[in-house]
Design an enzyme around this catalytic site. Structure first.
Site, short mmCIF file in Angstrom:
data_model
loop_
_atom_site.label_atom_id
_atom_site.label_comp_id
_atom_site.label_asym_id
_atom_site.label_seq_id
_atom_site.Cartn_x
_atom_site.Cartn_y
_atom_site.Cartn_z
N TYR A 139 0.85 -1.19 0.00
CA TYR A 139 0.00 0.00 0.00
C TYR A 139 0.89 1.25 0.00
O TYR A 139 1.89 1.30 0.72
CB TYR A 139 -0.87 -0.06 1.25
CG TYR A 139 -1.76 1.12 1.47
CD1 TYR A 139 -2.77 1.43 0.58
CD2 TYR A 139 -1.59 1.93 2.60
CE1 TYR A 139 -3.59 2.52 0.79
CE2 TYR A 139 -2.42 3.02 2.82
CZ TYR A 139 -3.42 3.31 1.92
OH TYR A 139 -4.24 4.38 2.13
N ASP A 170 0.13 -7.84 6.14
CA ASP A 170 -1.06 -7.01 5.95
C ASP A 170 -2.08 -7.87 5.20
O ASP A 170 -1.90 -8.18 4.02
CB ASP A 170 -0.68 -5.75 5.16
CG ASP A 170 -1.85 -4.78 4.98
OD1 ASP A 170 -3.01 -5.23 5.04
OD2 ASP A 170 -1.59 -3.58 4.76
N LYS A 199 -11.70 -1.48 5.32
CA LYS A 199 -12.00 -2.13 4.04
C LYS A 199 -13.02 -3.25 4.23
O LYS A 199 -14.12 -2.97 4.64
CB LYS A 199 -10.68 -2.61 3.41
CG LYS A 199 -9.54 -1.56 3.50
CD LYS A 199 -9.81 -0.30 2.69
CE LYS A 199 -8.85 0.84 2.99
NZ LYS A 199 -7.44 0.54 2.84
C1 LIG Z 1 -6.23 1.15 3.23
C2 LIG Z 1 -5.10 0.27 3.51
C3 LIG Z 1 -4.23 0.54 4.57
C4 LIG Z 1 -4.37 1.78 5.43
O1 LIG Z 1 -5.50 1.72 6.23
P1 LIG Z 1 -6.34 3.01 6.71
O2 LIG Z 1 -7.47 2.39 7.45
O3 LIG Z 1 -6.74 3.77 5.49
O4 LIG Z 1 -5.44 3.81 7.59
C5 LIG Z 1 -3.20 -0.35 4.80
N1 LIG Z 1 -3.02 -1.43 4.03
C6 LIG Z 1 -3.83 -1.73 3.01
C7 LIG Z 1 -3.60 -2.95 2.19
C8 LIG Z 1 -4.89 -0.88 2.70
O5 LIG Z 1 -5.68 -1.16 1.66
#
Ligand SMILES: *Cc1c(COP(=O)(O)O)cnc(C)c1O
Length: 388
Positions: free
Chosen positions: A98, A170, A195
């Site tokens: 990201y 992640d 998400k």
């Molecule tokens: C959106 C996202 C983040 C960051 O998260 P936020 O809730 O926007 O701070 C980190 N990793 C991935 C894969 C993401 O899609």
């Protein structure tokens, strides 16, 4: 308890005081104590709040971990994990991550005296080449932003274990419905619960899960000391979203498959990125370590920026927006949105080309979604000139 049952019940027993089947929103900053030194398990909402605790216990159960921690955003959750490093330590991150993670490493973490290195983790051998003594953490994302590249988690975990290096994954794109990094050997799982977990594009949040007691203690300490916690309403909304994760993910994936197969046949799409397609370079690894392929599809439109601009402008059901994982379909242009924090050179090096469009396929009726894409393609040059 099976996964679908955990979504609805883990950490969410009916309220003891009233029997409320939903976890109440404990909208309070502090808790009355019975006497000096005698509280009822709760003192102050930064340190702990029952609504947040329900979310944290649920997240831990879903990832098969022992300790869960909720944060105000995915980035706050990432910061908590990266704060495990000391000055002089190094982290190796995957090249496909990201954009915000890259920015955090480059602009914030490096300032603390921590070295940030990158490796193409699609091939675990590349990790071995980058290893050196001060590497204490490997950070990967799989499937990753925005090309849905896949890393072999078990292979990378094995390399890390041998060298006593922590592995953080992640898992935002896969969600625990399709993949459990801890079971594959990772030490820490991180989520942007903004998400798929929240799932309705109505709340920002982050989660960290681990089974390692020592790491759990350190992250808990950090969470309280630095204080980037979600409020009780945000924790509640996230829990509410989580309950339907299984049914949503199934539909996200079904629709993503339909769109990936559709795009693959279109002359306007030069390349399609979806781990469920047999020609995707990470397909076999994804099949081995995931129970499904998720709901994200990227493709490169013929004609670069101009074509991407026209295409996204013509969409009616897909909204042009940052973020992903909600019930509604979104389109995103990574070079200007999610990956704007990378220089053009860094983007091109990672294959984020000017024609790249990323779709977060929602759970609408797939016929409508396909119609929307067809309509958006209608004025594309390749149709006008008829070339394939
Ligand atoms: C959106 C996202 C983040 C960051 O998260 P936020 O809730 O926007 O701070 C980190 N990793 C991935 C894969 C993401 O899609």
């Amino acid at each position: 308890m099976k996964f679908e049952t955990k979504l609805i019940h883990a950490g969410q027993e009916p309220d003891e005081a009233t029997g409320s089947v939903n976890v109440p929103v404990y909208q309070t900053s502090t808790f009355k104590q019975d006497a000096i030194g005698r509280d009822r398990g709760w003192e102050y909402s930064r340190s702990g709040n029952p609504t947040r605790k329900a979310l944290e216990d649920c997240a831990a159960a879903l990832e098969g971990g022992k300790y869960g921690f909720a944060f105000a955003s995915g980035m706050a959750a990432e910061t908590a994990v990266l704060n495990l490093l000391e000055p002089g330590d190094a982290v190796i991150a995957g090249e496909d991550i990201y954009g915000g993670t890259y920015r955090l490493l480059e602009k914030v973490v490096k300032k603390t005296g921590v070295e940030a290195l990158y490796a193409d983790l699609k091939n675990p051998e590349n990790l071995k080449k980058k290893l050196k003594k001060n590497v204490k953490l490997v950070w990967l994302e799989s499937p990753a932003n925005p090309l849905l590249s896949v890393c072999d988690l078990a292979a990378i975990a094995e390399i890390c274990k041998k060298k006593k290096i922590l592995l953080a994954a992640d898992n935002t794109f896969a969600t625990p419905y399709f993949q459990n990094p801890l079971a594959l050997g990772a030490d820490i799982v991180v989520h942007s619960s903004t998400k798929y977990l929240g799932g309705h594009s109505d709340v920002v949040g982050g989660l960290v899960v681990t089974s390692n007691e020592e790491l759990g203690k350190r992250i808990k300490f950090y969470q309280n000391a630095c204080g980037a916690i979600p409020g009780p309403w945000d924790a509640w909304l996230t829990l509410r979203g989580i309950k339907t994760l299984a049914v949503r993910m199934k539909r996200h994936e079904e629709n993503a498959f339909a769109i990936a197969w559709f795009l693959r046949e279109r002359p306007e799409a030069l390349k399609v990125f979806f781990p469920g397609l047999p020609e995707h370079p990470g397909h076999e690894t994804a099949k081995k370590q995931m129970r499904g392929f998720g709901g994200m599809v990227s493709f490169e439109i013929r004609g670069g920026y101009k074509a991407a601009y026209e295409f996204t402008r013509r969409l009616r059901i897909f909204s042009l927006a940052d973020s992903l994982g909600g019930v509604e379909s979104l389109a995103c242009y990574p070079p200007v949105q999610t990956h704007a924090s990378l220089s053009e050179k860094e983007r091109l090096k990672r294959g984020i080309n000017p024609g790249l469009v990323r779709l977060s396929v929602g759970i609408e009726n797939k016929t409508d979604l396909l119609e929307d894409l067809k309509r958006a393609f209608r004025c594309h040059k390749s149709q006008v000139s008829g070339h394939k």
